[in-house]
Motif scaffolding. Structure first.
Motif, PDB file in Angstrom:
ATOM      1  N   ASN A  91     -39.590  -0.870 -17.060  1.00  0.00           N
ATOM      2  CA  ASN A  91     -38.363  -1.259 -16.358  1.00  0.00           C
ATOM      3  C   ASN A  91     -38.660  -1.914 -15.008  1.00  0.00           C
ATOM      4  OD1 ASN A  91     -36.835  -0.252 -18.452  1.00  0.00           O
ATOM      5  ND2 ASN A  91     -36.440   1.722 -17.468  1.00  0.00           N
ATOM      6  N   ASN A  92     -39.806  -1.579 -14.441  1.00  0.00           N
ATOM      7  CA  ASN A  92     -40.233  -2.207 -13.185  1.00  0.00           C
ATOM      8  C   ASN A  92     -41.189  -3.372 -13.431  1.00  0.00           C
ATOM      9  OD1 ASN A  92     -39.305  -0.539 -10.642  1.00  0.00           O
ATOM     10  ND2 ASN A  92     -39.785   0.953 -12.242  1.00  0.00           N
ATOM     11  N   ASN A  93     -41.262  -3.772 -14.734  1.00  0.00           N
ATOM     12  CA  ASN A  93     -42.107  -4.920 -15.116  1.00  0.00           C
ATOM     13  C   ASN A  93     -43.559  -4.736 -14.663  1.00  0.00           C
ATOM     14  OD1 ASN A  93     -42.472  -7.378 -16.432  1.00  0.00           O
ATOM     15  ND2 ASN A  93     -42.135  -8.557 -14.554  1.00  0.00           N
ATOM     16  N   PHE A  94     -44.026  -3.468 -14.699  1.00  0.00           N
ATOM     17  CA  PHE A  94     -45.406  -3.113 -14.341  1.00  0.00           C
ATOM     18  C   PHE A  94     -45.775  -3.570 -12.925  1.00  0.00           C
ATOM     19  CE2 PHE A  94     -45.529  -2.864 -18.937  1.00  0.00           C
ATOM     20  CZ  PHE A  94     -46.279  -1.722 -19.153  1.00  0.00           C
ATOM     21  N   GLN A  95     -44.786  -3.623 -12.051  1.00  0.00           N
ATOM     22  CA  GLN A  95     -45.068  -3.949 -10.652  1.00  0.00           C
ATOM     23  C   GLN A  95     -45.653  -2.723  -9.958  1.00  0.00           C
ATOM     24  OE1 GLN A  95     -44.784  -7.098  -9.381  1.00  0.00           O
ATOM     25  NE2 GLN A  95     -44.330  -7.570 -11.536  1.00  0.00           N
ATOM     26  N   GLU A  96     -46.261  -2.943  -8.788  1.00  0.00           N
ATOM     27  CA  GLU A  96     -46.829  -1.828  -8.034  1.00  0.00           C
ATOM     28  C   GLU A  96     -45.693  -0.924  -7.554  1.00  0.00           C
ATOM     29  OE1 GLU A  96     -49.474  -3.059  -4.978  1.00  0.00           O
ATOM     30  OE2 GLU A  96     -51.018  -3.705  -6.376  1.00  0.00           O
ATOM     31  N   ILE A  97     -45.768   0.356  -7.917  1.00  0.00           N
ATOM     32  CA  ILE A  97     -44.724   1.308  -7.550  1.00  0.00           C
ATOM     33  C   ILE A  97     -45.334   2.641  -7.170  1.00  0.00           C
ATOM     34  CG2 ILE A  97     -42.914   0.307  -9.012  1.00  0.00           C
ATOM     35  CD1 ILE A  97     -43.500   2.619 -11.013  1.00  0.00           C
ATOM     36  N   LYS A  98     -44.563   3.425  -6.428  1.00  0.00           N
ATOM     37  CA  LYS A  98     -44.890   4.825  -6.165  1.00  0.00           C
ATOM     38  C   LYS A  98     -43.564   5.557  -6.205  1.00  0.00           C
ATOM     39  CE  LYS A  98     -47.421   7.949  -3.129  1.00  0.00           C
ATOM     40  NZ  LYS A  98     -48.213   8.090  -1.889  1.00  0.00           N
ATOM     41  N   SER A  99     -43.391   6.415  -7.198  1.00  0.00           N
ATOM     42  CA  SER A  99     -42.085   6.992  -7.427  1.00  0.00           C
ATOM     43  C   SER A  99     -42.205   8.366  -8.080  1.00  0.00           C
ATOM     44  CB  SER A  99     -41.262   6.050  -8.318  1.00  0.00           C
ATOM     45  OG  SER A  99     -39.979   6.555  -8.550  1.00  0.00           O
ATOM     46  N   LEU A 100     -41.049   9.007  -8.255  1.00  0.00           N
ATOM     47  CA  LEU A 100     -40.969  10.286  -8.957  1.00  0.00           C
ATOM     48  C   LEU A 100     -40.265  10.080 -10.292  1.00  0.00           C
ATOM     49  CD1 LEU A 100     -39.823  12.654  -6.060  1.00  0.00           C
ATOM     50  CD2 LEU A 100     -42.131  12.384  -6.940  1.00  0.00           C
TER      51      LEU A 100
ATOM     52  N   TYR B 265     -42.893  14.505 -11.835  1.00  0.00           N
ATOM     53  CA  TYR B 265     -44.234  13.952 -11.613  1.00  0.00           C
ATOM     54  C   TYR B 265     -44.188  12.835 -10.570  1.00  0.00           C
ATOM     55  CZ  TYR B 265     -45.635  16.376 -15.878  1.00  0.00           C
ATOM     56  OH  TYR B 265     -45.893  17.335 -16.812  1.00  0.00           O
ATOM     57  N   ILE B 266     -45.308  12.683  -9.889  1.00  0.00           N
ATOM     58  CA  ILE B 266     -45.507  11.533  -9.012  1.00  0.00           C
ATOM     59  C   ILE B 266     -46.242  10.470  -9.819  1.00  0.00           C
ATOM     60  CG2 ILE B 266     -46.569  10.698  -6.877  1.00  0.00           C
ATOM     61  CD1 ILE B 266     -46.648  13.650  -5.950  1.00  0.00           C
ATOM     62  N   ILE B 267     -45.721   9.249  -9.819  1.00  0.00           N
ATOM     63  CA  ILE B 267     -46.386   8.150 -10.523  1.00  0.00           C
ATOM     64  C   ILE B 267     -46.672   7.021  -9.543  1.00  0.00           C
ATOM     65  CG2 ILE B 267     -44.166   7.158 -11.255  1.00  0.00           C
ATOM     66  CD1 ILE B 267     -45.607   6.094 -13.739  1.00  0.00           C
ATOM     67  N   GLN B 268     -47.879   6.498  -9.624  1.00  0.00           N
ATOM     68  CA  GLN B 268     -48.266   5.379  -8.757  1.00  0.00           C
ATOM     69  C   GLN B 268     -49.018   4.349  -9.581  1.00  0.00           C
ATOM     70  OE1 GLN B 268     -50.361   6.458  -5.201  1.00  0.00           O
ATOM     71  NE2 GLN B 268     -50.772   4.357  -4.607  1.00  0.00           N
ATOM     72  N   ASN B 269     -48.572   3.100  -9.496  1.00  0.00           N
ATOM     73  CA  ASN B 269     -49.218   2.009 -10.228  1.00  0.00           C
ATOM     74  C   ASN B 269     -49.759   0.979  -9.249  1.00  0.00           C
ATOM     75  OD1 ASN B 269     -50.065   0.258 -12.253  1.00  0.00           O
ATOM     76  ND2 ASN B 269     -48.106  -0.803 -12.329  1.00  0.00           N
ATOM     77  N   SER B 270     -51.044   0.653  -9.391  1.00  0.00           N
ATOM     78  CA  SER B 270     -51.670  -0.398  -8.585  1.00  0.00           C
ATOM     79  C   SER B 270     -52.192  -1.477  -9.523  1.00  0.00           C
ATOM     80  CB  SER B 270     -52.828   0.170  -7.756  1.00  0.00           C
ATOM     81  OG  SER B 270     -52.377   1.201  -6.914  1.00  0.00           O
ATOM     82  N   LYS B 271     -52.059  -2.731  -9.113  1.00  0.00           N
ATOM     83  CA  LYS B 271     -52.494  -3.844  -9.956  1.00  0.00           C
ATOM     84  C   LYS B 271     -53.766  -4.467  -9.384  1.00  0.00           C
ATOM     85  CE  LYS B 271     -49.339  -6.343 -11.962  1.00  0.00           C
ATOM     86  NZ  LYS B 271     -49.187  -5.582 -13.216  1.00  0.00           N
ATOM     87  N   THR B 272     -54.591  -4.980 -10.284  1.00  0.00           N
ATOM     88  CA  THR B 272     -55.782  -5.706  -9.861  1.00  0.00           C
ATOM     89  C   THR B 272     -56.115  -6.775 -10.890  1.00  0.00           C
ATOM     90  OG1 THR B 272     -58.090  -5.480  -9.121  1.00  0.00           O
ATOM     91  CG2 THR B 272     -57.420  -4.145 -11.007  1.00  0.00           C
ATOM     92  N   ILE B 273     -56.761  -7.838 -10.449  1.00  0.00           N
ATOM     93  CA  ILE B 273     -57.167  -8.926 -11.344  1.00  0.00           C
ATOM     94  C   ILE B 273     -58.685  -9.072 -11.265  1.00  0.00           C
ATOM     95  CG2 ILE B 273     -57.012 -11.404 -11.803  1.00  0.00           C
ATOM     96  CD1 ILE B 273     -54.159 -11.327 -10.746  1.00  0.00           C
TER      97      ILE B 273
END
Length: 447
Positions: free
Chosen positions: A167-176, A189-197
């Protein structure tokens, strides 16, 4: 040297073939048919041997190139004939060694990631979908899922998790997020997504952890530290009390007591009383921490409260030549329990005075900052920064670096502020140290 031998072998074979060919032509031109026929055979045999040698040489090179292309490092180079292209062998051996080192590092990194007590997941973008590159043991055990590189399978098992990312289009997020598996209890849960190329490929690095686990771990660590301090204080008091009581008992078991014995008994009893009083004070301080009354809040002018506290420290500030600066607008009001809030300000200013006791430039500044939804009241002093090794302990009950400190001032202050649904924290950045009280903005706060 081996490379020269290979080139020389080919050169000799070509030279022999040319020699036989030239000799054959010579004999045929001069009509020496028998000799010409003989050298024709030699030329053919020489050519066949040259083709066989070249094919064998280049086919092995091709075998090494194919092995490099398909990451096959099973060739046993030392058993091969030494008359080969040594450069390509060196290249093969170099790449093989690098691959083995890389593989060893990959195993090490996987072991490290598997030892992390948090969910860890790496996804790779494949066209418009995702592929699981790595999933650690904690993540698997958390949701009882098998090893798989299929994102679609994972989506079916924990849809709440995948929905947040998609739903966030795999953008960098930090959420519950809340997750419930089958009939189990729902957890946050705490979820955090970081992107790298990396080399043009897009990867998502995702951490997931249970909020309750973090809270439990933090509370457990805090209680362990508190119990250590309590045990230390009690033992420090009871040990001399027991020792002195035992010594006094031996005096009374004696038939005769001298004046010196009476003096020793009197001294022992005084010490027992002092240590008992200390223990009683310690217990009373602990009771004070655990029985703070619910704040009865009303609207007050912030600057007036600080000025009133400042006035109570006037004599000490003048005696110690402290430059006290108050930079708070007259218009700001706060909704607090005045008596409790004044106690917090008193504790923070006491700490500041102690921190600058041995500093040449003694300065304490109290000021505030406002954002759209927070009011920060900041107490800054010119003292030395707090050692990094004790930063995590400064709000623990009874922890103090002062010789005669009780170690409850900051703990009590933090408890009072949290009872006001606000925060008290410490920060030091770029050589500047500050205690910050952060209040939510209410209608009673003025700009």
């Amino acid at each position: 040297m081996k490379k020269l031998s290979t080139q020389l072998s080919i050169g000799i074979r070509i030279s022999l073939f040319v020699f036989f060919l030239f000799t054959t032509s010579y004999f045929i031109i001069h009509k020496f048919w028998f000799s010409g026929f003989f050298f024709i055979l030699l030329s053919i045999l020489s050519l066949i041997e040259l083709i066989y040698f070249s094919k064998k040489y280049f086919s092995y090179n091709q075998k090494i190139i194919s092995a490099l292309l398909y990451d096959d490092y099973s060739l046993n180079i030392p058993e091969i004939n030494t008359l080969k292209n040594q450069q390509i062998i060196k290249l093969y051996q170099k790449i093989k060694a690098e691959k083995q080192t890389s593989f060893s590092k990959e195993i090490l990194y996987q072991q490290l990631l598997n030892s992390i007590p948090s969910g860890f997941l790496i996804l790779k973008k494949v066209e418009n979908d995702r592929k699981i590159i790595f999933i650690n043991n904690y993540f698997q055990q958390l949701f009882d899922i098998p090893k798989s590189n299929s994102w679609n399978k994972l989506k079916k098992i924990i849809p709440q998790f995948s929905d947040v990312l998609e739903n966030n289009n795999f953008q960098e997020i930090k959420s519950l997020l809340d997750i419930q598996i089958d009939e189990e209890q729902q957890q946050t849960y705490i979820i955090q997504n970081s992107k790298t190329i990396i080399e043009g490929e897009e990867y998502d690095i995702i951490f997931l952890d249970s909020v309750q686990r973090v809270i439990d771990s933090t509370e457990k660590e805090a209680w362990v530290n508190v119990m250590k301090i309590i045990a230390h204080e009690i033992i420090n008091s009871l040990t001399p009390i027991y020792s002195l009581a035992s010594t006094t008992k031996t005096y009374f078991e004696s038939d005769e007591l001298t004046n010196e014995d009476y003096d020793d008994i009197r001294l022992s009893l005084d010490t027992i009383m002092n240590r008992s009083q200390h223990l009683q004070t310690f217990v009373e301080q602990y009771r004070q921490l655990t029985t703070i009354p619910h704040p009865i809040k009303s609207n007050h002018n912030l600057k007036e409260i600080i000025q009133e506290v400042q006035q109570s420290f006037k004599h000490e500030l003048e005696e110690k030549k402290v430059d006290f600066v108050l930079s708070i607008p007259n218009s700001i009001t706060i909704d607090v329990d005045r008596i409790q809030f004044e106690q917090v300000v008193i504790n923070l200013i006491k700490n500041a005075i102690h921190a600058i006791e041995h500093i040449d430039q003694k300065r304490i500044e109290v000021y505030c900052k406002q954002t759209d939804n927070r009011l920060q009241i900041i107490v800054h002093d010119s003292g030395n920064l707090i050692d990094e090794t004790i930063l995590s302990k400064i709000f623990l009950p009874f922890y103090t670096t002062r010789k005669n400190g009780a170690g409850i001032g900051l703990t009590l202050s933090k408890t009072i502020i949290e009872a006001h649904k606000s925060y008290l924290f410490y920060k030091q950045i770029n050589g500047k140290k500050e205690f910050v009280i952060s209040f939510p903005i209410t209608k009673s706060n003025n700009d």
